[in-house]
Structures are given as C-alpha cells and as structure tokens.
Scaffold this motif. Structure first.
Motif, PDB file in Angstrom:
ATOM      1  N   LEU A  72       0.618  18.021  -0.674  1.00  0.00           N
ATOM      2  CA  LEU A  72      -0.751  17.962  -1.177  1.00  0.00           C
ATOM      3  C   LEU A  72      -1.709  17.908   0.008  1.00  0.00           C
ATOM      4  N   ASN A  73      -3.012  17.958  -0.279  1.00  0.00           N
ATOM      5  CA  ASN A  73      -3.973  17.969   0.814  1.00  0.00           C
ATOM      6  C   ASN A  73      -4.423  16.558   1.191  1.00  0.00           C
ATOM      7  N   PHE A  74      -5.230  16.470   2.225  1.00  0.00           N
ATOM      8  CA  PHE A  74      -5.633  15.187   2.790  1.00  0.00           C
ATOM      9  C   PHE A  74      -6.466  14.363   1.815  1.00  0.00           C
ATOM     10  N   ARG A  75      -7.373  15.003   1.095  1.00  0.00           N
ATOM     11  CA  ARG A  75      -8.221  14.262   0.155  1.00  0.00           C
ATOM     12  C   ARG A  75      -7.398  13.688  -0.994  1.00  0.00           C
ATOM     13  N   GLN A  76      -6.402  14.432  -1.421  1.00  0.00           N
ATOM     14  CA  GLN A  76      -5.519  13.911  -2.468  1.00  0.00           C
ATOM     15  C   GLN A  76      -4.739  12.707  -1.972  1.00  0.00           C
ATOM     16  N   LEU A  77      -4.349  12.739  -0.707  1.00  0.00           N
ATOM     17  CA  LEU A  77      -3.678  11.572  -0.123  1.00  0.00           C
ATOM     18  C   LEU A  77      -4.601  10.360  -0.153  1.00  0.00           C
ATOM     19  N   LEU A  78      -5.857  10.547   0.258  1.00  0.00           N
ATOM     20  CA  LEU A  78      -6.806   9.433   0.274  1.00  0.00           C
ATOM     21  C   LEU A  78      -7.000   8.853  -1.128  1.00  0.00           C
ATOM     22  N   ASP A  79      -7.126   9.710  -2.123  1.00  0.00           N
ATOM     23  CA  ASP A  79      -7.269   9.229  -3.495  1.00  0.00           C
ATOM     24  C   ASP A  79      -6.042   8.438  -3.939  1.00  0.00           C
ATOM     25  N   SER A  80      -4.869   8.904  -3.528  1.00  0.00           N
ATOM     26  CA  SER A  80      -3.630   8.221  -3.900  1.00  0.00           C
ATOM     27  C   SER A  80      -3.531   6.854  -3.246  1.00  0.00           C
ATOM     28  N   LEU A  81      -4.008   6.751  -2.012  1.00  0.00           N
ATOM     29  CA  LEU A  81      -3.868   5.512  -1.252  1.00  0.00           C
ATOM     30  C   LEU A  81      -4.935   4.468  -1.564  1.00  0.00           C
ATOM     31  N   ALA A  82      -6.071   4.887  -2.094  1.00  0.00           N
ATOM     32  CA  ALA A  82      -7.223   3.985  -2.216  1.00  0.00           C
ATOM     33  C   ALA A  82      -6.906   2.630  -2.861  1.00  0.00           C
ATOM     34  N   PRO A  83      -6.300   2.586  -4.061  1.00  0.00           N
ATOM     35  CA  PRO A  83      -6.020   1.270  -4.646  1.00  0.00           C
ATOM     36  C   PRO A  83      -5.045   0.437  -3.809  1.00  0.00           C
ATOM     37  N   GLY A  84      -4.052   1.095  -3.192  1.00  0.00           N
ATOM     38  CA  GLY A  84      -3.095   0.373  -2.368  1.00  0.00           C
ATOM     39  C   GLY A  84      -3.724  -0.198  -1.113  1.00  0.00           C
ATOM     40  N   VAL A  85      -4.686   0.524  -0.544  1.00  0.00           N
ATOM     41  CA  VAL A  85      -5.357   0.044   0.658  1.00  0.00           C
ATOM     42  C   VAL A  85      -6.152  -1.221   0.360  1.00  0.00           C
ATOM     43  N   VAL A  86      -6.893  -1.216  -0.735  1.00  0.00           N
ATOM     44  CA  VAL A  86      -7.686  -2.402  -1.058  1.00  0.00           C
ATOM     45  C   VAL A  86      -6.784  -3.556  -1.500  1.00  0.00           C
ATOM     46  N   LEU A  87      -5.630  -3.239  -2.097  1.00  0.00           N
ATOM     47  CA  LEU A  87      -4.650  -4.276  -2.406  1.00  0.00           C
ATOM     48  C   LEU A  87      -4.103  -4.880  -1.116  1.00  0.00           C
ATOM     49  N   ALA A  88      -3.844  -4.036  -0.122  1.00  0.00           N
ATOM     50  CA  ALA A  88      -3.368  -4.530   1.172  1.00  0.00           C
ATOM     51  C   ALA A  88      -4.396  -5.444   1.821  1.00  0.00           C
ATOM     52  N   ALA A 145       0.824  -1.198   0.000  1.00  0.00           N
ATOM     53  CA  ALA A 145       0.000   0.000   0.000  1.00  0.00           C
ATOM     54  C   ALA A 145       0.866   1.260   0.000  1.00  0.00           C
ATOM     55  N   ILE A 146       1.943   1.253   0.774  1.00  0.00           N
ATOM     56  CA  ILE A 146       2.840   2.413   0.824  1.00  0.00           C
ATOM     57  C   ILE A 146       3.540   2.598  -0.515  1.00  0.00           C
ATOM     58  N   TRP A 147       4.014   1.499  -1.099  1.00  0.00           N
ATOM     59  CA  TRP A 147       4.715   1.576  -2.390  1.00  0.00           C
ATOM     60  C   TRP A 147       3.814   2.148  -3.476  1.00  0.00           C
ATOM     61  N   LEU A 148       2.602   1.621  -3.580  1.00  0.00           N
ATOM     62  CA  LEU A 148       1.682   2.093  -4.618  1.00  0.00           C
ATOM     63  C   LEU A 148       1.210   3.506  -4.315  1.00  0.00           C
ATOM     64  N   GLY A 149       0.968   3.789  -3.035  1.00  0.00           N
ATOM     65  CA  GLY A 149       0.540   5.129  -2.657  1.00  0.00           C
ATOM     66  C   GLY A 149       1.580   6.182  -2.984  1.00  0.00           C
ATOM     67  N   ARG A 150       2.848   5.859  -2.758  1.00  0.00           N
ATOM     68  CA  ARG A 150       3.924   6.798  -3.087  1.00  0.00           C
ATOM     69  C   ARG A 150       3.932   7.120  -4.578  1.00  0.00           C
ATOM     70  N   ARG A 151       3.773   6.119  -5.417  1.00  0.00           N
ATOM     71  CA  ARG A 151       3.782   6.336  -6.866  1.00  0.00           C
ATOM     72  C   ARG A 151       2.620   7.220  -7.305  1.00  0.00           C
TER      73      ARG A 151
END
Length: 277
Positions: free
Chosen positions: A121-137, A34-40
């Motif tokens: 970036l802002n908090f909502r942008q972080l959530l959008d970035s993390l979403a696919p990685g979270v469900v992958l986790a 999740a961290i790896w994909l979120g960073r990208r």
C-alpha cells in the motif's frame, strides 16, 4: 481524610547486573501495541501486515532520536545550563521524549523506507493505519512519567492530586505536596482519541474520505488536548510571549492540520474505502 494519589517509590528494578527502568518498559510496550494494531488495520486495507513491522525498524529509531532531540532543544538549561550535565542528554531512560520530534522524525524514517522498498500500500494508507496505534502508544508511554515522577502540573488539593517526593518538586513549589497528574490527563485523552479513530469509521467517512486524513484527525485530536494540558504543567520550559513553547507548537500544528483537512475535503474523494476499521 484527604485522598492522595501516591507516586511509586521505585522507577527501576535490577535483574542480575541489568537495571531495567519502568519508563523504558512503557515506551517498549507502547511501540509493540502500535505495531500490533497497525498491522491489523493495514491488513484490513488489503496490505501485507509485514510492511508495518518492517517500516517500524526504520521509524522507531528515528522517532526516539527525534523525540530526544526535540526535548533537549526545548529544555536546554536542564542539560547545558549552570547546573546541567550534557551527558544527561543521552540518558533517555530517565525520561524526556518530545512527541513532536518523535512523530516528525519517525514519519521521516517511515517515508524513507517507503521510498526505498516496494510495499503493498502507499505511505498515506500506512499513516491512516498507524494513527490509532500511535496515540495508544503515547498513552502507554505516559505511564512511564508516573514512575519517574515527572510531567506533573500545578499544585492541587483535588482527591486525585499526585503526591510528589520533595526532591522532585520544582523550585518554588517545595512547600506543596500534591500536584495535577497531567500525564494521567494526557493518557486518558489519548485513549479517547484512539477509541474514536477506531470505533467511528462511519462518522469519519462523513467528514473525510481522502487517504491520510485519519492521521490528520489524530493530529487534530491530540493537539486539542495537549494545548490545555500543557497549560497546567510547571516543569521548566521556554516561554514565548508568556506561553510555553509546546503550546505554541501545538497551536501551529493544530492550525496546519485543520487547513490540510479542509483542503483535502475540497479536493474531493480520491479513493473509496480507504479508512480501516
């Protein structure tokens, strides 16, 4: 000959004095993915990917604690019933993390970081970035349920029925040998949701263009699968009007996320090109 999907004979292994549980390894691997994909994805939005790594230091412990609290609250008899042991509530490596508690408190931890630190970036942008990685986790974490012989469903004679050792069969199901591998169903469902969130940014922009909506779509996609998968499970759970508590929670979250997405759509576009690819 009937095909069986056997459960593993081991749930852990030892390295010197250390006992390493496969469940814990799956959770750690999922977090790393999740961290790896979120960073990208965060970098694709123009943010500093180190923000994701640093926020994880807050969000991950909050998420693990929240997931465990939710699990214990929704399955109290396992720990505080006549045959329960309250100390078992601390043994996270044996399984038992509720996704709603993990996501909720994990998001709180991430938000606290954003409130106290300067980020690119802002908090909502972080959530959008993390979403696919979270469900992958989540998908990777479900592999841990396989090693623990837990989170399976009703008895079945389907070729992919999961063979469960007698000691792990719930009361009343001792005579059955194979069960629905509901953890596998959820794993596959989560992978589909992750791929859709990653591969269809053009389609997503047709139905949403507001910051935070990709994370909302993750919530919607996951809960749609969780409702029917939860209905197959036979592990002990609190019931409300004949339905498992997690089904009610999923339905409430599904309706709330849908309402949020509709309201955001009516408000119109707030920023362009916010959906990372």
């Amino acid at each position: 000959m009937k095909q069986l999907f056997p459960s593993p004979s081991l749930s852990s292994f030892s390295v010197g004095p250390l006992t390493i549980h496969f469940y814990a390894l799956c959770i750690i691997t999922g977090i790393a993915a999740a961290i790896w994909l979120g960073r990208r994805r965060y970098a694709n939005l123009g943010g500093n990917p180190d923000d994701v790594s640093e926020v994880a230091i807050w969000a991950v412990p909050f998420g693990i604690i929240g997931g465990r609290i939710y699990h214990v609250i929704t399955s109290p008899a396992q720990y505080f019933g006549s045959n329960g042991n309250p100390i078992d509530a601390l043994r996270i490596w044996e399984g038992g993390l509720g996704i709603w508690g993990a996501i909720s408190l994990g998001a709180v931890g991430a938000y606290l970081y954003f409130r106290t630190h300067k980020t690119s970036l802002n908090f909502r942008q972080l959530l959008d970035s993390l979403a696919p990685g979270v469900v992958l986790a989540q998908a990777i974490g479900r592999i841990g349920n396989y090693f623990n012989q837990e989170v399976f469903g009703k008895p079945t004679e389907l070729p992919w029925g999961l063979e469960i050792d007698p000691v792990n069969r719930p009361d009343g199901f001792e005579s059955y040998a194979t069960f629905h591998p509901t953890f596998l169903y959820e794993l596959l469902w989560c992978l589909v949701v992750a791929v859709l969130l990653i591969k269809l940014p053009g389609f997503l922009k047709k139905i949403t263009s507001n910051q935070g909506d990709v994370f909302t779509l993750y919530i919607l996609g996951y809960t749609l699968g969780r409702v029917w998968i939860e209905g197959l499970r036979i592990d002990e759970a609190n019931l409300i009007l004949g339905l498992r508590l997690n089904i009610w929670v999923s339905l409430i979250v599904l309706v709330t996320a849908s309402a949020y997405l509709i309201a955001n759509k009516r408000r119109g576009n707030t920023k362009e090109n916010h959906i990372p690819s």
